[in-house]
Enzyme design. Sequence first.
Site, PDB file in Angstrom:
ATOM      1  N   ARG A   1       0.807  -1.211   0.000  1.00  0.00           N
ATOM      2  CA  ARG A   1       0.000   0.000   0.000  1.00  0.00           C
ATOM      3  C   ARG A   1       0.849   1.273   0.000  1.00  0.00           C
ATOM      4  O   ARG A   1       0.537   2.237  -0.703  1.00  0.00           O
ATOM      5  CB  ARG A   1      -0.950  -0.010   1.205  1.00  0.00           C
ATOM      6  CG  ARG A   1      -1.834   1.226   1.323  1.00  0.00           C
ATOM      7  CD  ARG A   1      -2.433   1.698   0.019  1.00  0.00           C
ATOM      8  NE  ARG A   1      -3.150   0.655  -0.715  1.00  0.00           N
ATOM      9  CZ  ARG A   1      -3.522   0.736  -1.977  1.00  0.00           C
ATOM     10  NH1 ARG A   1      -3.216   1.822  -2.686  1.00  0.00           N
ATOM     11  NH2 ARG A   1      -4.163  -0.232  -2.567  1.00  0.00           N
TER      12      ARG A   1
ATOM     13  N   LYS B   1       2.411  24.361  -3.384  1.00  0.00           N
ATOM     14  CA  LYS B   1       1.103  23.799  -3.057  1.00  0.00           C
ATOM     15  C   LYS B   1       1.176  22.282  -3.156  1.00  0.00           C
ATOM     16  O   LYS B   1       0.619  21.648  -4.046  1.00  0.00           O
ATOM     17  CB  LYS B   1       0.035  24.367  -3.983  1.00  0.00           C
ATOM     18  CG  LYS B   1      -0.157  25.868  -3.824  1.00  0.00           C
ATOM     19  CD  LYS B   1      -1.134  26.432  -4.832  1.00  0.00           C
ATOM     20  CE  LYS B   1      -1.263  27.940  -4.692  1.00  0.00           C
ATOM     21  NZ  LYS B   1      -2.163  28.529  -5.708  1.00  0.00           N
TER      22      LYS B   1
ATOM     23  N   LYS C   1       6.269  38.231  -2.232  1.00  0.00           N
ATOM     24  CA  LYS C   1       4.899  38.216  -2.746  1.00  0.00           C
ATOM     25  C   LYS C   1       4.089  39.355  -2.137  1.00  0.00           C
ATOM     26  O   LYS C   1       4.577  40.124  -1.309  1.00  0.00           O
ATOM     27  CB  LYS C   1       4.252  36.855  -2.469  1.00  0.00           C
ATOM     28  CG  LYS C   1       5.037  35.665  -3.059  1.00  0.00           C
ATOM     29  CD  LYS C   1       4.224  34.418  -3.091  1.00  0.00           C
ATOM     30  CE  LYS C   1       3.164  34.470  -4.160  1.00  0.00           C
ATOM     31  NZ  LYS C   1       2.421  33.207  -4.319  1.00  0.00           N
TER      32      LYS C   1
ATOM     33  N   GLU D   1       6.738  39.539  -6.922  1.00  0.00           N
ATOM     34  CA  GLU D   1       5.416  39.485  -7.545  1.00  0.00           C
ATOM     35  C   GLU D   1       4.929  40.910  -7.782  1.00  0.00           C
ATOM     36  O   GLU D   1       4.983  41.748  -6.874  1.00  0.00           O
ATOM     37  CB  GLU D   1       4.466  38.739  -6.613  1.00  0.00           C
ATOM     38  CG  GLU D   1       3.054  38.600  -7.125  1.00  0.00           C
ATOM     39  CD  GLU D   1       2.175  37.847  -6.131  1.00  0.00           C
ATOM     40  OE1 GLU D   1       2.284  36.616  -6.065  1.00  0.00           O
ATOM     41  OE2 GLU D   1       1.405  38.497  -5.397  1.00  0.00           O
TER      42      GLU D   1
ATOM     43  N   ASP E   1       1.431  38.541 -11.682  1.00  0.00           N
ATOM     44  CA  ASP E   1       0.368  37.858 -10.946  1.00  0.00           C
ATOM     45  C   ASP E   1      -1.012  38.249 -11.471  1.00  0.00           C
ATOM     46  O   ASP E   1      -1.393  39.424 -11.429  1.00  0.00           O
ATOM     47  CB  ASP E   1       0.473  38.197  -9.455  1.00  0.00           C
ATOM     48  CG  ASP E   1      -0.586  37.479  -8.630  1.00  0.00           C
ATOM     49  OD1 ASP E   1      -0.728  36.253  -8.807  1.00  0.00           O
ATOM     50  OD2 ASP E   1      -1.266  38.137  -7.831  1.00  0.00           O
TER      51      ASP E   1
END
Length: 284
Positions: free
Chosen positions: A99, A134, A166, A199, A220
Site C-alpha cells: 500500500r 502547493k 509576494k 510578484e 500575478d
Amino acid sequence: MKTKDQLIDDLLTLAFAEDVGDGDHTTLSTIPQDETGRQHLLVKEEGILAGVEIAKKVFEKFDPSLKMTVMIGDGAHVKPGDIAFVVEGKVRSLLQTERIMLNIMQRMSGIATQTAKYQQRLDGLKTKVLDTRKTTPGMRMLEKEAVRIGGGSNHRIDRFDMILIKDNHLDFAAGIRQAIEAAKKYCAERGKDLKIEIEVRNTDEINQALEAGVDRIMLDNFTPERTREAVAQVRAVNPAVEIESSGGITLDTLRDYGECGVDFISVGALTHSVKGLDMSFKAC
C-alpha cells in the site's frame, strides 16, 4: 538542514509507522514466515510512470532481501497492461509494503502525467511550466521529483533556496524598492547567493522592480494581453530579467501565456488537485 534523501527516509519511516504500526496482524496471522512469492506492478491507465526509484527505497527500507527487477523506468509513457517491475521475496514483506509503494507510485505518476500534458501544450516555445509549494505536507520532495519526471521544472523546493517577495510580504514591507534592497542586504550579510523574485500587479510595480534590480518578475493574475505588454516593458529595460506568469492559468489558457514570451508559467494544479494514476500490485 536535512538532505533530500534524509527527508525521503523520514517520510518512509512515518509512512510505515502510520500503515503498519505494531504489525500487520492480518498478514502475520495468515501467511507463514518463510513463504516466498512474486508480485508485479500492473499499470491500468495510460500516463507517465513516476516513482520507480522511490519504490526501490520502500522495499529496501522494509526488507533488504526483497529483489526488484525493473522493466519500465521513471519517465516512460505507459499504457494499461504494462508491467513496470517485479518484486520477489518474503510474501509477508510484499504484502506489508504494497500500500505504501502504491500510494507513492500512483500519486507521483498522476503528477508526472499532469505535468507532461501542460508542458506538451507549450511545445515549440521556450516557456517552462513550473510547480509551486502547493504540495502535500511531507511529500514535497516526491511531488516535485514527479514534476521533473513529467518534463516540468521546479520553482523552488522550499523557502530556503530562493527569495520570493509576494503581495503578503509587500503588505508589511515599506514598498517594492525597500523590500528588494532589504533582501539584497540580507543575502550580503549572510553570504547567501539567492535569486530574488518579486510578484507585481501592475506597470508601476514592474518599473519599481526593474529600477531596484531583481532576477525574476512574477506577473500575478495578468491577462494574456497585459502579459504581452509587460514582457515588452521588461525586455526593453533589462532582457536578462526572467519573467514568470502566475495565477489562475489553466491548461486551456496556458499556450496563450506562453506565446507572450514569458520564461516560466507556474501552475499549482500540477500538485494540489491531481488524480493518481491507476495501478495495482498483484501476485504473478
